[in-house]
Design a protein around this motif. Structure first.
Motif, short mmCIF file in Angstrom:
data_model
loop_
_atom_site.label_atom_id
_atom_site.label_comp_id
_atom_site.label_asym_id
_atom_site.label_seq_id
_atom_site.Cartn_x
_atom_site.Cartn_y
_atom_site.Cartn_z
N PHE A 1 0.83 -1.20 0.00
CA PHE A 1 0.00 0.00 0.00
C PHE A 1 0.87 1.26 0.00
CE2 PHE A 1 -2.24 3.29 2.52
CZ PHE A 1 -3.26 3.56 1.63
N LEU A 2 1.88 1.29 0.87
CA LEU A 2 2.77 2.45 0.93
C LEU A 2 3.55 2.63 -0.38
CD1 LEU A 2 4.12 2.15 4.58
CD2 LEU A 2 2.32 3.66 3.70
N ALA A 3 3.94 1.52 -0.99
CA ALA A 3 4.64 1.61 -2.28
C ALA A 3 3.72 2.21 -3.35
CB ALA A 3 5.12 0.23 -2.71
N GLU A 4 2.46 1.86 -3.31
CA GLU A 4 1.50 2.42 -4.27
C GLU A 4 1.28 3.91 -4.03
OE1 GLU A 4 -0.85 2.34 -7.64
OE2 GLU A 4 0.50 0.80 -6.87
N LEU A 5 1.21 4.32 -2.76
CA LEU A 5 1.12 5.75 -2.46
C LEU A 5 2.34 6.48 -3.00
CD1 LEU A 5 -0.17 5.87 1.23
CD2 LEU A 5 -1.47 6.30 -0.85
N ASP A 6 3.53 5.93 -2.76
CA ASP A 6 4.76 6.57 -3.25
C ASP A 6 4.77 6.66 -4.77
OD1 ASP A 6 5.73 6.86 -0.67
OD2 ASP A 6 7.00 5.07 -0.76
N ARG A 7 4.36 5.60 -5.42
CA ARG A 7 4.34 5.58 -6.89
C ARG A 7 3.44 6.69 -7.44
NH1 ARG A 7 1.83 3.59 -11.33
NH2 ARG A 7 -0.01 2.78 -10.28
N ARG A 8 2.34 6.93 -6.77
CA ARG A 8 1.38 7.93 -7.24
C ARG A 8 1.67 9.33 -6.68
NH1 ARG A 8 -3.46 5.64 -9.24
NH2 ARG A 8 -3.38 3.37 -9.22
N GLY A 9 2.56 9.42 -5.70
CA GLY A 9 2.86 10.71 -5.09
C GLY A 9 1.77 11.17 -4.13
N PHE A 10 0.99 10.23 -3.60
CA PHE A 10 -0.10 10.54 -2.68
C PHE A 10 0.39 10.43 -1.23
CE2 PHE A 10 -3.58 8.83 -5.78
CZ PHE A 10 -3.31 9.87 -6.65
N ARG A 11 -0.41 10.98 -0.33
CA ARG A 11 -0.14 10.89 1.11
C ARG A 11 -1.35 10.28 1.80
NH1 ARG A 11 2.13 15.43 -0.80
NH2 ARG A 11 4.25 15.89 -0.18
N ALA A 12 -1.13 9.81 3.02
CA ALA A 12 -2.22 9.25 3.81
C ALA A 12 -1.95 9.49 5.28
CB ALA A 12 -2.38 7.75 3.53
N VAL A 13 -3.01 9.54 6.06
CA VAL A 13 -2.91 9.64 7.51
C VAL A 13 -3.79 8.55 8.12
CG1 VAL A 13 -2.38 12.10 7.55
CG2 VAL A 13 -4.74 11.36 7.71
N GLU A 14 -3.45 8.15 9.33
CA GLU A 14 -4.23 7.14 10.06
C GLU A 14 -4.74 7.74 11.36
OE1 GLU A 14 -2.36 3.40 10.83
OE2 GLU A 14 -1.33 3.43 8.91
N ASN A 15 -5.98 7.34 11.70
CA ASN A 15 -6.55 7.74 12.98
C ASN A 15 -7.72 6.83 13.28
OD1 ASN A 15 -8.82 9.59 14.42
ND2 ASN A 15 -6.77 10.11 15.14
#
Length: 76
Positions: free
Chosen positions: A45-59
């Motif tokens: 999942f993190l690799a896919e975020l990096d590939r797309r240049g997206f960010r995410a937060v958890e709560n």
């Protein structure tokens, strides 16, 4: 607890998330963190975020994905 088969293949899950209307329009998408970890795995999942240049937060067991490259500011 029995290991149940996944309800969806990891590739299909990722495609579904990132082709959603919100993602396509550069908005935000929310998913349960445990589903991300169970279906695709944190590393992938993190690799896919990096590939797309997206960010995410958890709560509180939720992951909010910002489907754009704009900075994320935590207001308070």
């Amino acid at each position: 607890m029995t290991n149940l088969p996944l309800p969806i293949r990891p590739d299909d899950w990722l495609r579904h998330v990132f082709l959603s209307r919100a993602a396509a329009q550069g908005g935000v998408v929310r998913r349960k963190t445990r589903d991300i970890e169970r279906i695709v795995g944190r590393d992938r999942f993190l690799a896919e975020l990096d590939r797309r240049g997206f960010r995410a937060v958890e709560n509180a067991g939720q992951t909010i994905i910002f489907c754009n490259r704009d900075p994320v500011l935590i207001v308070r």
